[in-house]
Design a protein around this motif. Structure first.
Motif, PDB file in Angstrom:
ATOM      1  N   PRO A 117       0.797  -1.234   0.000  1.00 42.05           N
ATOM      2  CA  PRO A 117       0.000   0.000   0.000  1.00 42.05           C
ATOM      3  C   PRO A 117       0.828   1.282   0.000  1.00 42.05           C
ATOM      4  CG  PRO A 117      -0.899  -1.566   1.567  1.00 42.05           C
ATOM      5  CD  PRO A 117       0.373  -2.157   1.061  1.00 42.05           C
ATOM      6  N   LEU A 118       1.967   1.243   0.640  1.00 43.65           N
ATOM      7  CA  LEU A 118       2.793   2.456   0.713  1.00 43.65           C
ATOM      8  C   LEU A 118       3.313   2.841  -0.680  1.00 43.65           C
ATOM      9  CD1 LEU A 118       3.922   4.346   2.941  1.00 43.65           C
ATOM     10  CD2 LEU A 118       6.025   2.998   2.828  1.00 43.65           C
ATOM     11  N   ILE A 119       3.808   1.855  -1.374  1.00 43.01           N
ATOM     12  CA  ILE A 119       4.344   2.120  -2.722  1.00 43.01           C
ATOM     13  C   ILE A 119       3.200   2.476  -3.669  1.00 43.01           C
ATOM     14  CG2 ILE A 119       5.596   1.085  -4.658  1.00 43.01           C
ATOM     15  CD1 ILE A 119       7.011  -0.633  -2.470  1.00 43.01           C
ATOM     16  N   ARG A 120       2.085   1.789  -3.459  1.00 43.64           N
ATOM     17  CA  ARG A 120       0.892   2.085  -4.269  1.00 43.64           C
ATOM     18  C   ARG A 120       0.527   3.567  -4.123  1.00 43.64           C
ATOM     19  NH1 ARG A 120      -3.123  -1.918  -5.598  1.00 43.64           N
ATOM     20  NH2 ARG A 120      -1.678  -3.285  -4.514  1.00 43.64           N
ATOM     21  N   ARG A 121       0.514   4.023  -2.889  1.00 43.26           N
ATOM     22  CA  ARG A 121       0.157   5.429  -2.640  1.00 43.26           C
ATOM     23  C   ARG A 121       1.156   6.367  -3.313  1.00 43.26           C
ATOM     24  NH1 ARG A 121       1.441   7.452   3.084  1.00 43.26           N
ATOM     25  NH2 ARG A 121       3.404   7.678   1.959  1.00 43.26           N
ATOM     26  N   ASP A 122       2.449   6.005  -3.209  1.00 46.82           N
ATOM     27  CA  ASP A 122       3.489   6.863  -3.807  1.00 46.82           C
ATOM     28  C   ASP A 122       3.337   6.943  -5.329  1.00 46.82           C
ATOM     29  OD1 ASP A 122       4.549   7.361  -1.369  1.00 46.82           O
ATOM     30  OD2 ASP A 122       6.222   5.958  -1.552  1.00 46.82           O
ATOM     31  N   ILE A 123       3.072   5.793  -5.948  1.00 49.06           N
ATOM     32  CA  ILE A 123       2.971   5.799  -7.414  1.00 49.06           C
ATOM     33  C   ILE A 123       1.716   6.553  -7.854  1.00 49.06           C
ATOM     34  CG2 ILE A 123       2.707   4.346  -9.471  1.00 49.06           C
ATOM     35  CD1 ILE A 123       4.524   2.285  -8.125  1.00 49.06           C
ATOM     36  N   ILE A 124       0.625   6.345  -7.127  1.00 47.03           N
ATOM     37  CA  ILE A 124      -0.608   7.083  -7.464  1.00 47.03           C
ATOM     38  C   ILE A 124      -0.358   8.588  -7.337  1.00 47.03           C
ATOM     39  CG2 ILE A 124      -2.951   7.601  -6.633  1.00 47.03           C
ATOM     40  CD1 ILE A 124      -3.232   4.585  -6.029  1.00 47.03           C
ATOM     41  N   GLU A 125       0.321   8.963  -6.285  1.00 43.84           N
ATOM     42  CA  GLU A 125       0.607  10.388  -6.071  1.00 43.84           C
ATOM     43  C   GLU A 125       1.524  10.923  -7.180  1.00 43.84           C
ATOM     44  OE1 GLU A 125       0.416  14.030  -5.058  1.00 43.84           O
ATOM     45  OE2 GLU A 125      -0.921  12.501  -4.217  1.00 43.84           O
TER      46      GLU A 125
ATOM     47  N   GLU B 127      -7.972   1.616  -8.199  1.00 42.01           N
ATOM     48  CA  GLU B 127      -6.651   2.196  -8.446  1.00 42.01           C
ATOM     49  C   GLU B 127      -6.745   3.270  -9.535  1.00 42.01           C
ATOM     50  OE1 GLU B 127      -3.912  -1.746  -7.531  1.00 42.01           O
ATOM     51  OE2 GLU B 127      -4.144  -1.038  -9.586  1.00 42.01           O
ATOM     52  N   VAL B 128      -7.478   2.937 -10.578  1.00 41.52           N
ATOM     53  CA  VAL B 128      -7.613   3.897 -11.675  1.00 41.52           C
ATOM     54  C   VAL B 128      -8.426   5.096 -11.210  1.00 41.52           C
ATOM     55  CG1 VAL B 128      -8.566   4.250 -13.984  1.00 41.52           C
ATOM     56  CG2 VAL B 128      -7.352   2.146 -13.448  1.00 41.52           C
ATOM     57  N   GLU B 129      -9.488   4.822 -10.465  1.00 37.13           N
ATOM     58  CA  GLU B 129     -10.316   5.926  -9.948  1.00 37.13           C
ATOM     59  C   GLU B 129      -9.496   6.885  -9.105  1.00 37.13           C
ATOM     60  OE1 GLU B 129     -13.574   3.736  -8.089  1.00 37.13           O
ATOM     61  OE2 GLU B 129     -14.935   5.131  -9.092  1.00 37.13           O
ATOM     62  N   ALA B 130      -8.517   6.300  -8.383  1.00 34.25           N
ATOM     63  CA  ALA B 130      -7.699   7.145  -7.504  1.00 34.25           C
ATOM     64  C   ALA B 130      -6.760   8.039  -8.303  1.00 34.25           C
ATOM     65  CB  ALA B 130      -6.891   6.264  -6.559  1.00 34.25           C
TER      66      ALA B 130
END
Lengths: 314, 290
Positions: A174-182, A203-206
């Protein structure tokens, strides 16, 4: 004097009747779509044709039929385009004996950058994806998340106008997910274009409201998620009403011409309607007339998951 | 678009892959067969070849070991990246694909040449320690054929001896220069062939192995040997007469064999792919090719 007419804008991506097959398997079927720019999510289940779409888009394979244009130029056979795009593939393979920094610098070398530029650009990209701490370790020691960061770093190291990310959130914590989304959002704010694929809807919605839905090699819909949401209205639409008098409310709703299906639970009634706008318009009056207390009105279809389900099942 | 920086970067990458992977050790291990055999023949077999260095070089190293070394060393020069998908990182750069492939060749085949010369040098050093000897008085000797007399493959015999004994010749600097040149050119030829298989076909190792089997074992046994560069060179270096005329020497009377030779040469790659498809199953082969 009339002002000169504005030059017609060239879409970032223009697919014209693109079909791509592998042997007897058709991966893309007659896809025609313009993508203007910004952050766009390419959404579809596994095997939908997303990776083939991106490979045709990046010119790593030619379409079997049709034309794929990028910045107005043929995507396949125009190596100069790679100055303007960065591609992050979905697989997880690297030149394992190298350090992360060497990996990015080597690819910048193939780009034609000199040694000082290579060092500077690689350092900046690794820093941007928060990979600087482990950049001097050999790649074979990397975790899945580190590999994803490195892949993204090599794609954006030369500062491309368009970044193409194939499943960048696949298998990361989740941490990396958040970083990549950001990071994707940030690139969008900077005016870069990003096309990012995923099979996970939230993920796409985010990342973006602009999506391309692809299923079984066909583009089912594209545009703003809210516009696509309107497509749902052509299909039966679920609405759940929470009430302590579910049976009484069900009796009233069953008489409505726009209700096609009705499911009663102890504390709720779920209906399906082919005409949600009309139903929503009539509902307040019905509830007031019946005097039945309704605690909550919720449409399970009011999210991207439902859009996707409707469109792919249609 | 300037292709040179991309070509050089690709060559550097291929060289690093070559030096960092296990390939070089496997190649050296395979190459060690040559000095091993030379030493066995030179020291242990009294009635061994006249010049074990040259004869084993021609009969075993150039024909078999080098072929396998080239297969092992060059095939994955490009196909390794294609199979694991890392080639996509290179192909999405502003550099023509031919330059990437040429760079990979530059980083693969020349190091392979260097490695292929190591066993030759080792064998040469070993052969220096085998003294040139002469037969004891009254004993028959088999002397090597005069290299200046092409076509005389039979040794000069003196009186019929009860147990002929070889006269070992110590290879000289000229021998070393010739075999080094033949090795280098043959490695470039075979290496390029297998490298190209890795670029062009699916399952290049299987195709390459089939090629080697077809080329060396089957066609080698026929009277119509296929004359490719290394074999022609071998003939030139060792002055071995060519049993089949090359097609450009096409005097009319040689036309049938020359035709068989040139047609066969063209068919060998196709035959190799066909054989590979049979070996691995044609559906599986095609699936991998995609």
């Amino acid at each position: 004097m009339n002002a000169p007419a504005p030059a017609p804008a060239i879409p970032l991506v223009w697919f014209e009747h693109v079909t791509r097959w592998y042997g007897q398997v058709v991966a893309l079927r007659d896809v025609s779509i313009p993508i203007a720019g910004g952050v766009v999510g390419l959404l579809g289940p596994n095997g939908a044709g997303k990776t083939t779409f991106l490979r045709v888009l990046t010119g790593t394979m030619p379409p079997s039929q049709g034309r794929a244009l990028l910045f107005g130029l043929p995507a396949f056979g125009t190596p100069d385009l790679y100055r303007r795009i960065g591609y992050c593939p979905d697989h997880d393979n690297f030149f394992e004996f190298m350090t992360g920094r060497e990996f990015v610098e080597t690819l910048l070398g193939v780009h034609g950058f000199g040694s000082k530029d290579r060092r500077d650009l690689a350092a900046r990209a690794l820093d941007r994806v928060k990979a600087a701490d482990f950049a001097d370790r050999r790649v074979f020691t990397y975790s899945k998340g580190m590999r994803q960061r490195l892949k993204v770093a090599q794609a954006l190291a030369h500062d491309p106008e368009l970044l193409i990310l194939d499943e960048p959130l696949n298998g990361v914590d989740p941490l990396i997910r958040r970083d990549i989304i950001e990071l994707v959002r940030e690139l969008g704010r900077e005016g870069k274009s990003v096309i990012v694929s995923s099979h996970v809807l939230h993920e796409v919605e985010a990342m973006t409201p602009n999506i391309v839905l692809i299923h079984k090699g066909r583009v089912k819909a594209y545009g703003n998620v809210h516009e696509i949401r309107g497509l749902i209205d052509r299909h039966p639409h679920s609405i759940r009403l929470t009430t302590p008098r579910a049976r009484d409310l069900a009796g009233i709703l069953a008489r409505q011409p726009d209700v096609s299906e009705l499911v009663i639970a102890p504390d709720a009634v779920t209906i399906r309607t082919p005409a949600p706008d009309r139903f929503y318009g009539a509902l307040p009056a019905l509830i007031l007339e019946s005097g039945i207390e309704v605690h909550e009105l919720h449409s399970p279809d009011d999210n991207l998951d439902a859009v996707f389900r409707y469109l792919t099942e249609a | 678009m300037n292709a040179i920086p991309g070509l050089l970067a690709s060559a550097r990458l291929a060289l690093r892959q070559f030096l960092n992977g296990p390939r070089k050790w496997l190649l050296l291990l395979l190459g060690a067969v040559f000095p091993g055999i030379v030493s066995i023949f030179a020291f242990a077999v009294e009635h061994g070849p006249v010049n074990p260095f040259l004869q084993i070089f021609d009969g075993i190293y150039l024909s078999v070991i080098l072929l396998l070394m080239a297969l092992l060393g060059a095939t994955s020069g490009f196909s390794g990246d294609a199979e694991d998908g890392t080639v996509i990182y290179l192909f999405t750069r502003p550099c023509p694909r031919w330059a990437i492939v040429a760079g990979k060749w530059l980083g693969t085949v020349p190091p392979l040449v260097a490695i292929s010369l190591v066993p030759v040098l080792l064998s040469f050093l070993l052969a220096q320690h085998v003294p040139a000897d002469s037969p004891p008085p009254g004993e028959a000797a088999i002397r090597p054929a005069d290299p200046g007399a092409p076509g005389t493959g039979a040794p000069n015999r003196t009186a019929a001896p009860p147990r002929p004994r070889n006269v070992h010749e110590t290879p000289g600097a000229r021998d070393l220069a010739l075999v080094s040149f033949a090795t280098a050119l043959s490695t470039v030829e075979f290496g390029t062939l297998f490298f190209a298989l890795g670029v062009l076909v699916g399952r290049p190792y299987v195709v390459g192995l089939c090629y080697s089997v077809l080329f060396e074992l089957i066609l080698g046994l026929t009277p119509f040997k296929m004359w490719v560069l290394s074999k022609m060179l071998r003939g030139a270096v060792f002055r071995i007469p060519t049993p089949v005329p090359r097609f450009w020497e096409g005097a009319l009377e040689n036309l049938p064999s020359a035709l068989v030779s040139s047609i066969g040469l063209a068919l060998v790659p196709l035959g190799s792919i066909g054989l590979a498809m049979i070996v691995v199953g044609w559906k599986s082969y095609l699936a991998k090719s995609d």
